[in-house]
Design a protein around this motif. Structure first.
Motif, PDB file in Angstrom:
ATOM      1  N   ILE A 136      34.543  33.846  41.543  1.00  0.00           N
ATOM      2  CA  ILE A 136      33.759  33.877  40.296  1.00  0.00           C
ATOM      3  C   ILE A 136      32.290  34.257  40.558  1.00  0.00           C
ATOM      4  N   ARG A 191      30.151  34.086  34.727  1.00  0.00           N
ATOM      5  CA  ARG A 191      31.166  33.318  35.479  1.00  0.00           C
ATOM      6  C   ARG A 191      30.555  32.533  36.648  1.00  0.00           C
ATOM      7  N   PRO A 248      43.376  28.545  29.980  1.00  0.00           N
ATOM      8  CA  PRO A 248      43.791  29.642  29.110  1.00  0.00           C
ATOM      9  C   PRO A 248      44.006  30.977  29.828  1.00  0.00           C
ATOM     10  N   ALA A 278      40.115  28.056  34.198  1.00  0.00           N
ATOM     11  CA  ALA A 278      39.998  29.433  33.691  1.00  0.00           C
ATOM     12  C   ALA A 278      38.681  29.576  32.912  1.00  0.00           C
ATOM     13  N   ALA A 279      38.688  30.208  31.754  1.00  0.00           N
ATOM     14  CA  ALA A 279      37.418  30.490  31.058  1.00  0.00           C
ATOM     15  C   ALA A 279      36.695  29.217  30.615  1.00  0.00           C
ATOM     16  N   ARG A 305      48.214  40.304  33.526  1.00  0.00           N
ATOM     17  CA  ARG A 305      46.812  40.235  33.127  1.00  0.00           C
ATOM     18  C   ARG A 305      45.895  40.791  34.218  1.00  0.00           C
ATOM     19  N   ARG A 361      31.591  38.060  40.384  1.00  0.00           N
ATOM     20  CA  ARG A 361      31.936  38.704  39.104  1.00  0.00           C
ATOM     21  C   ARG A 361      30.736  38.631  38.144  1.00  0.00           C
ATOM     22  N   HIS A 418      39.852  28.656  41.654  1.00  0.00           N
ATOM     23  CA  HIS A 418      39.887  29.943  40.942  1.00  0.00           C
ATOM     24  C   HIS A 418      40.536  30.975  41.847  1.00  0.00           C
ATOM     25  N   LEU A 419      41.374  31.787  41.264  1.00  0.00           N
ATOM     26  CA  LEU A 419      42.026  32.860  42.025  1.00  0.00           C
ATOM     27  C   LEU A 419      40.991  33.871  42.507  1.00  0.00           C
ATOM     28  N   SER A 420      40.110  34.258  41.601  1.00  0.00           N
ATOM     29  CA  SER A 420      39.100  35.269  41.928  1.00  0.00           C
ATOM     30  C   SER A 420      37.815  34.578  42.405  1.00  0.00           C
ATOM     31  N   ASN A 477      42.583  24.645  37.587  1.00  0.00           N
ATOM     32  CA  ASN A 477      41.976  25.956  37.364  1.00  0.00           C
ATOM     33  C   ASN A 477      41.671  25.996  35.873  1.00  0.00           C
ATOM     34  N   TYR A 513      43.590  39.874  39.419  1.00  0.00           N
ATOM     35  CA  TYR A 513      44.422  38.691  39.690  1.00  0.00           C
ATOM     36  C   TYR A 513      45.704  38.992  40.463  1.00  0.00           C
ATOM     37  N   LEU A 562      46.152  31.929  31.837  1.00  0.00           N
ATOM     38  CA  LEU A 562      46.811  31.952  33.149  1.00  0.00           C
ATOM     39  C   LEU A 562      48.321  32.107  33.001  1.00  0.00           C
ATOM     40  N   HIS A 588      33.449  27.868  32.349  1.00  0.00           N
ATOM     41  CA  HIS A 588      32.100  28.354  32.085  1.00  0.00           C
ATOM     42  C   HIS A 588      31.548  27.888  30.742  1.00  0.00           C
TER      43      HIS A 588
END
Ligand code: DQA
Length: 146
Positions: free
Chosen positions: A105, A112, A11, A77-78, A19, A108, A101-103, A75, A24, A13, A81
């Motif tokens: 986690i 996450r 979700p 995404a949310a 965003r 953060r 994951h791009l970032s 990926n 990102y 992405l 988690h």
């Protein structure tokens, strides 16, 4: 063995590029798709690249990959988690799965830091931006061809 990998995106992405660019960056999901296609092609493989904002749709695609693909890059995404169902889907198909994951986690918010997917994954790449997708494709191909 089919030389196809499924690349599944969770979700929000689809909003990449607009965003939270501070986290990102400005790259879009279609840029990432293009990078993945080129990386896979350079290794003699092809990809099926998809994105959904719906948990059940991603689960259906993991099951479909079980029939049609040799491996999965995901990926989540949310849903990373939150989703026991995604972990169960990954466990239900006997394919190598790399979580991307791009970032980073782990750098953060605390919520996450937990991934429901990692315990069922072959490996995890995070914090390296879109390049992480390329590394994951290389790693999957290496794993499958060795
Ligand atoms: C993400 C990290 C997740 O925590 C977040 O919910 C996302 C994107 C990433 O690629 O860095 O939507 O998976």
């Amino acid at each position: 063995m089919t030389k196809t990998l499924f690349v599944l995106n969770g979700p929000n992405l689809n909003m990449l590029g607009r965003r939270e660019p501070g986290i990102y960056g400005s790259i879009t999901l279609s840029d990432i798709e293009e990078m993945c296609r080129k990386k896979a092609a350079s290794l003699g493989w092809s990809i099926e690249f998809r994105q959904s904002n719906h948990e059940g749709q991603i689960i259906d695609w993991i099951h479909e990959a079980g029939e049609k693909a040799a491996g999965i890059l995901i990926n989540p995404a949310a849903y990373t988690h939150t989703s026991v169902a995604l972990q169960d889907a990954v466990r239900a198909v006997s394919l190598p799965v790399i979580e991307v994951h791009l970032s980073n986690i782990h750098a953060r918010e605390a919520f996450r830091h937990t991934s429901f997917i990692s315990p069922a994954a072959l490996g995890v790449i995070c914090g390296l931006g879109a390049q992480g997708y390329e590394f994951a494709i290389e790693a999957l191909v290496h794993h499958l061809e060795q």
